[in-house]
Design an enzyme around this catalytic site. Structure first.
Site, PDB file in Angstrom:
ATOM      1  N   THR A  91       0.854  -1.198   0.000  1.00  0.00           N
ATOM      2  CA  THR A  91       0.000   0.000   0.000  1.00  0.00           C
ATOM      3  C   THR A  91       0.886   1.243   0.000  1.00  0.00           C
ATOM      4  O   THR A  91       1.953   1.241   0.614  1.00  0.00           O
ATOM      5  CB  THR A  91      -0.889  -0.020   1.269  1.00  0.00           C
ATOM      6  OG1 THR A  91      -1.769  -1.138   1.174  1.00  0.00           O
ATOM      7  CG2 THR A  91      -1.718   1.248   1.414  1.00  0.00           C
ATOM      8  N   ASP A 134       6.226  -4.170  -2.189  1.00  0.00           N
ATOM      9  CA  ASP A 134       5.795  -3.088  -1.317  1.00  0.00           C
ATOM     10  C   ASP A 134       6.927  -2.067  -1.224  1.00  0.00           C
ATOM     11  O   ASP A 134       8.045  -2.324  -1.679  1.00  0.00           O
ATOM     12  CB  ASP A 134       5.447  -3.641   0.082  1.00  0.00           C
ATOM     13  CG  ASP A 134       4.534  -2.708   0.865  1.00  0.00           C
ATOM     14  OD1 ASP A 134       4.254  -1.578   0.409  1.00  0.00           O
ATOM     15  OD2 ASP A 134       4.080  -3.127   1.948  1.00  0.00           O
ATOM     16  N   ASP A 187       8.940   3.020   4.674  1.00  0.00           N
ATOM     17  CA  ASP A 187       9.203   4.396   5.107  1.00  0.00           C
ATOM     18  C   ASP A 187      10.705   4.590   5.323  1.00  0.00           C
ATOM     19  O   ASP A 187      11.237   5.663   5.045  1.00  0.00           O
ATOM     20  CB  ASP A 187       8.422   4.691   6.391  1.00  0.00           C
ATOM     21  CG  ASP A 187       6.933   4.587   6.140  1.00  0.00           C
ATOM     22  OD1 ASP A 187       6.442   5.274   5.230  1.00  0.00           O
ATOM     23  OD2 ASP A 187       6.267   3.783   6.813  1.00  0.00           O
ATOM     24  N   GLY A 217       4.338   1.297   7.540  1.00  0.00           N
ATOM     25  CA  GLY A 217       3.084   1.628   8.215  1.00  0.00           C
ATOM     26  C   GLY A 217       2.671   3.072   8.064  1.00  0.00           C
ATOM     27  O   GLY A 217       1.673   3.499   8.648  1.00  0.00           O
ATOM     28  N   GLY A 277       1.198   4.251   5.735  1.00  0.00           N
ATOM     29  CA  GLY A 277      -0.155   4.239   5.168  1.00  0.00           C
ATOM     30  C   GLY A 277      -1.145   3.488   6.040  1.00  0.00           C
ATOM     31  O   GLY A 277      -2.255   3.192   5.595  1.00  0.00           O
ATOM     32  N   GLU A 285       0.249  -5.735   5.849  1.00  0.00           N
ATOM     33  CA  GLU A 285       1.535  -5.832   5.146  1.00  0.00           C
ATOM     34  C   GLU A 285       2.435  -6.871   5.815  1.00  0.00           C
ATOM     35  O   GLU A 285       3.152  -7.616   5.137  1.00  0.00           O
ATOM     36  CB  GLU A 285       2.212  -4.462   5.121  1.00  0.00           C
ATOM     37  CG  GLU A 285       1.477  -3.488   4.212  1.00  0.00           C
ATOM     38  CD  GLU A 285       1.959  -2.047   4.288  1.00  0.00           C
ATOM     39  OE1 GLU A 285       1.585  -1.277   3.400  1.00  0.00           O
ATOM     40  OE2 GLU A 285       2.689  -1.699   5.224  1.00  0.00           O
TER      41      GLU A 285
END
Ligand code: 5RP
Length: 223
Positions: A27, A80, A83, A94, A96, A102
Protein backbone atom coordinates in the site's frame (compact mmCIF):
# COMPACT_ATOMS: atom_id res chain seq x y z
CA UNK A 1 9.95 15.55 -6.32
CA UNK A 2 10.56 11.97 -5.15
CA UNK A 3 7.78 10.68 -7.35
CA UNK A 4 9.96 10.13 -10.43
CA UNK A 5 12.41 8.03 -8.42
CA UNK A 6 9.55 5.90 -7.09
CA UNK A 7 8.40 5.44 -10.68
CA UNK A 8 11.75 4.32 -12.13
CA UNK A 9 12.19 1.84 -9.27
CA UNK A 10 8.65 0.51 -9.81
CA UNK A 11 9.35 0.02 -13.50
CA UNK A 12 12.49 -1.96 -12.69
CA UNK A 13 10.60 -4.20 -10.27
CA UNK A 14 8.20 -5.51 -12.91
CA UNK A 15 10.73 -8.02 -14.24
CA UNK A 16 10.53 -10.08 -11.05
CA UNK A 17 6.96 -11.20 -11.80
CA UNK A 18 6.72 -14.62 -13.43
CA UNK A 19 3.90 -16.13 -15.47
CA UNK A 20 1.02 -17.35 -13.34
CA UNK A 21 2.33 -15.82 -10.13
CA UNK A 22 0.10 -15.02 -7.21
CA UNK A 23 1.35 -11.60 -6.25
CA UNK A 24 1.11 -9.91 -2.85
CA UNK A 25 0.75 -6.16 -3.07
CA UNK A 26 1.46 -3.45 -0.50
CA UNK A 27 0.00 0.00 0.00
CA UNK A 28 1.18 3.56 -0.64
CA UNK A 29 2.09 5.93 -3.44
CA UNK A 30 4.96 3.81 -4.77
CA UNK A 31 2.73 0.78 -5.01
CA UNK A 32 0.06 2.80 -6.74
CA UNK A 33 2.60 3.60 -9.49
CA UNK A 34 3.58 -0.06 -9.62
CA UNK A 35 -0.04 -1.21 -10.01
CA UNK A 36 -0.66 1.34 -12.75
CA UNK A 37 2.33 -0.01 -14.67
CA UNK A 38 0.80 -3.47 -14.60
CA UNK A 39 -1.98 -2.36 -16.93
CA UNK A 40 0.24 -2.95 -19.99
CA UNK A 41 2.10 -5.89 -18.51
CA UNK A 42 2.55 -8.76 -20.94
CA UNK A 43 2.98 -11.74 -18.63
CA UNK A 44 -0.10 -13.53 -17.29
CA UNK A 45 -0.57 -12.89 -13.58
CA UNK A 46 -2.75 -15.43 -11.77
CA UNK A 47 -4.04 -12.87 -9.26
CA UNK A 48 -3.27 -10.62 -6.31
CA UNK A 49 -3.51 -10.69 -2.55
CA UNK A 50 -3.88 -7.08 -1.46
CA UNK A 51 -3.01 -5.35 1.82
CA UNK A 52 -5.65 -2.61 1.73
CA UNK A 53 -8.95 -1.51 0.31
CA UNK A 54 -7.07 1.28 -1.48
CA UNK A 55 -4.75 -1.12 -3.33
CA UNK A 56 -7.63 -3.52 -4.03
CA UNK A 57 -9.56 -0.68 -5.67
CA UNK A 58 -6.54 0.17 -7.82
CA UNK A 59 -6.20 -3.46 -8.90
CA UNK A 60 -9.90 -3.72 -9.70
CA UNK A 61 -9.52 -0.92 -12.27
CA UNK A 62 -7.54 -3.40 -14.38
CA UNK A 63 -9.84 -6.37 -13.70
CA UNK A 64 -7.16 -8.44 -11.98
CA UNK A 65 -8.23 -11.46 -9.92
CA UNK A 66 -8.18 -10.66 -6.21
CA UNK A 67 -7.78 -13.44 -3.66
CA UNK A 68 -7.94 -13.21 0.09
CA UNK A 69 -5.01 -14.53 2.04
CA UNK A 70 -6.89 -17.60 3.26
CA UNK A 71 -7.80 -18.90 -0.16
CA UNK A 72 -4.29 -19.19 -1.58
CA UNK A 73 -1.72 -21.87 -0.77
CA UNK A 74 1.16 -19.67 -1.78
CA UNK A 75 2.03 -16.06 -2.54
CA UNK A 76 4.94 -16.23 -4.98
CA UNK A 77 6.16 -12.69 -4.57
CA UNK A 78 5.30 -9.59 -2.56
CA UNK A 79 5.87 -5.99 -3.72
CA UNK A 80 5.79 -3.09 -1.32
CA UNK A 81 7.65 0.05 -0.34
CA UNK A 82 8.89 1.22 3.08
CA UNK A 83 9.20 4.40 5.11
CA UNK A 84 12.82 3.58 6.00
CA UNK A 85 15.16 0.72 5.15
CA UNK A 86 18.60 0.00 6.62
CA UNK A 87 21.65 -1.91 5.39
CA UNK A 88 20.33 -5.17 6.88
CA UNK A 89 17.17 -4.89 4.76
CA UNK A 90 15.15 -4.20 7.91
CA UNK A 91 12.37 -1.66 7.54
CA UNK A 92 9.97 0.72 9.17
CA UNK A 93 6.59 0.46 7.47
CA UNK A 94 3.08 1.63 8.21
CA UNK A 95 3.05 5.21 6.96
CA UNK A 96 -0.16 4.24 5.17
CA UNK A 97 -1.60 2.50 8.26
CA UNK A 98 -1.66 -0.88 6.51
CA UNK A 99 1.16 -2.38 8.60
CA UNK A 100 -0.75 -5.37 9.97
CA UNK A 101 -1.90 -6.58 6.58
CA UNK A 102 1.53 -5.83 5.15
CA UNK A 103 3.22 -7.93 7.81
CA UNK A 104 0.82 -10.84 7.27
CA UNK A 105 0.98 -10.89 3.47
CA UNK A 106 4.74 -10.34 3.31
CA UNK A 107 5.26 -13.16 5.83
CA UNK A 108 3.25 -15.57 3.69
CA UNK A 109 5.11 -14.57 0.52
CA UNK A 110 8.13 -16.49 -0.75
CA UNK A 111 9.95 -13.29 -1.72
CA UNK A 112 9.67 -9.63 -0.68
CA UNK A 113 10.71 -6.97 -3.20
CA UNK A 114 10.96 -3.55 -1.59
CA UNK A 115 10.66 -0.62 -4.03
CA UNK A 116 12.01 2.69 -2.75
CA UNK A 117 13.38 6.04 -3.72
CA UNK A 118 16.82 6.92 -2.38
CA UNK A 119 15.44 9.00 0.50
CA UNK A 120 14.23 5.84 2.25
CA UNK A 121 17.74 4.49 2.89
CA UNK A 122 19.00 5.14 6.44
CA UNK A 123 21.79 3.88 8.66
CA UNK A 124 19.70 3.83 11.83
CA UNK A 125 15.95 3.24 11.75
CA UNK A 126 13.58 5.61 13.54
CA UNK A 127 15.49 8.87 13.33
CA UNK A 128 13.72 10.44 10.37
CA UNK A 129 10.42 8.57 10.32
CA UNK A 130 8.19 7.64 13.25
CA UNK A 131 7.66 4.02 14.22
CA UNK A 132 3.95 3.13 13.82
CA UNK A 133 2.20 0.70 16.15
CA UNK A 134 -1.34 -0.63 15.69
CA UNK A 135 -3.12 -0.95 19.04
CA UNK A 136 -6.47 -2.34 20.17
CA UNK A 137 -8.42 0.71 21.45
CA UNK A 138 -9.20 -0.75 24.91
CA UNK A 139 -5.45 -1.15 25.55
CA UNK A 140 -4.59 2.46 24.67
CA UNK A 141 -3.71 3.68 28.19
CA UNK A 142 -1.74 0.59 29.15
CA UNK A 143 0.23 0.40 25.90
CA UNK A 144 0.96 4.14 26.01
CA UNK A 145 2.37 3.77 29.53
CA UNK A 146 4.57 0.83 28.51
CA UNK A 147 5.81 2.46 25.31
CA UNK A 148 6.60 5.76 27.05
CA UNK A 149 9.48 3.92 28.70
CA UNK A 150 11.23 3.69 25.32
CA UNK A 151 11.67 7.47 25.04
CA UNK A 152 10.74 9.32 21.89
CA UNK A 153 7.68 11.39 21.28
CA UNK A 154 4.38 9.47 21.24
CA UNK A 155 1.54 10.74 19.07
CA UNK A 156 -1.71 9.02 18.15
CA UNK A 157 -2.50 9.36 14.47
CA UNK A 158 -5.53 11.64 14.26
CA UNK A 159 -8.66 10.46 12.47
CA UNK A 160 -7.18 7.09 11.54
CA UNK A 161 -8.93 3.80 12.31
CA UNK A 162 -7.32 0.79 10.65
CA UNK A 163 -9.18 -1.77 8.55
CA UNK A 164 -9.20 -3.89 11.72
CA UNK A 165 -10.88 -1.15 13.79
CA UNK A 166 -7.73 -0.23 15.71
CA UNK A 167 -5.75 2.94 16.40
CA UNK A 168 -2.19 3.87 15.37
CA UNK A 169 0.45 5.29 17.67
CA UNK A 170 3.53 6.87 16.04
CA UNK A 171 6.75 7.15 18.05
CA UNK A 172 8.98 9.97 16.80
CA UNK A 173 12.70 10.53 17.42
CA UNK A 174 13.71 6.97 18.21
CA UNK A 175 17.17 5.72 17.38
CA UNK A 176 16.58 2.03 16.88
CA UNK A 177 19.96 0.45 17.43
CA UNK A 178 18.60 -3.04 18.15
CA UNK A 179 15.65 -3.44 15.79
CA UNK A 180 15.28 -7.22 16.20
CA UNK A 181 15.02 -6.91 19.97
CA UNK A 182 12.66 -3.94 19.74
CA UNK A 183 10.28 -5.68 17.34
CA UNK A 184 10.05 -8.66 19.69
CA UNK A 185 9.60 -6.46 22.76
CA UNK A 186 6.84 -4.26 21.32
CA UNK A 187 5.02 -7.31 19.94
CA UNK A 188 5.04 -8.80 23.46
CA UNK A 189 2.99 -5.95 24.97
CA UNK A 190 -0.66 -6.96 25.49
CA UNK A 191 -2.91 -4.90 23.25
CA UNK A 192 -0.31 -4.33 20.54
CA UNK A 193 -1.52 -5.80 17.27
CA UNK A 194 1.53 -5.05 15.13
CA UNK A 195 4.63 -2.90 15.24
CA UNK A 196 5.78 -1.45 11.94
CA UNK A 197 9.30 -2.81 12.38
CA UNK A 198 10.05 -5.49 9.80
CA UNK A 199 13.13 -7.36 11.02
CA UNK A 200 11.78 -10.88 11.15
CA UNK A 201 10.30 -10.49 7.67
CA UNK A 202 12.92 -8.38 5.92
CA UNK A 203 13.09 -7.47 2.27
CA UNK A 204 14.80 -10.01 0.02
CA UNK A 205 15.49 -7.52 -2.73
CA UNK A 206 15.61 -3.72 -2.55
CA UNK A 207 15.13 -1.77 -5.77
CA UNK A 208 16.09 1.88 -5.40
CA UNK A 209 15.37 4.81 -7.68
CA UNK A 210 18.41 7.06 -7.15
CA UNK A 211 18.58 10.84 -7.37
CA UNK A 212 20.81 10.55 -10.47
CA UNK A 213 18.02 8.55 -12.22
CA UNK A 214 19.87 5.23 -12.00
CA UNK A 215 18.24 2.20 -10.41
CA UNK A 216 20.19 0.00 -8.04
CA UNK A 217 19.32 -3.46 -6.78
CA UNK A 218 20.47 -5.13 -3.58
CA UNK A 219 19.73 -8.84 -3.28
CA UNK A 220 19.67 -11.05 -0.27
CA UNK A 221 18.53 -14.11 -2.25
CA UNK A 222 19.16 -15.72 -5.62
CA UNK A 223 16.42 -15.16 -8.17
C1 5RP B 1 2.14 1.71 4.04
C2 5RP B 1 3.61 1.56 3.92
C3 5RP B 1 4.27 2.18 2.72
O1 5RP B 1 5.01 1.21 2.07
C4 5RP B 1 5.18 3.29 3.17
O2 5RP B 1 4.44 4.20 3.98
C5 5RP B 1 5.80 4.04 1.99
O3 5RP B 1 4.81 4.73 1.30
P1 5RP B 1 5.05 5.52 -0.05
O4 5RP B 1 5.20 4.53 -1.15
O5 5RP B 1 3.80 6.34 -0.19
O6 5RP B 1 6.29 6.36 0.11
O7 5RP B 1 4.27 0.98 4.74
O8 5RP B 1 1.64 1.22 5.26
Amino acid sequence: MLEKFKKIASQAALKYINNNDIVGIGTGTTIKYFINMLSNFKKKINGFVSTSITSTNELKKYNFNIYNSNEVDIINIYFDSADEINNNMEMIKGGGAALTNEKIISSIADKFICIVDQSKHVNILGKTHPLPIEIIPMAKSYVTKELSKLGGLLKYRKGIITEHGNIILDIYNLEITEPVKLEKYINSIAGVVTVGLFTNRRADIIITGNYDYTVSTIKNIKL
